[in-house]
Design a protein around this motif. Sequence first.
Motif: not given
Length: 56
Positions: A27-33
């Motif tokens: 759900d968090k952008a930094e984790n997806r990146e």
Amino acid sequence: MPYIHVKSDERRAQEYRVACDFGANLDKAENREMVECITARTREAYDDLRRMEDKR
């Protein structure tokens, strides 16, 4: 114009596995990146190893 990256089913499956292995909250952008980066670098290393084995 925003940058849109279309991913293959194989790439999505690899990213899902990495996310599960690291316990990433997608759900968090930094984790997806982070997951995208780990998956890409792992794929590059795997491809390099296959190329080196083929040269033998």
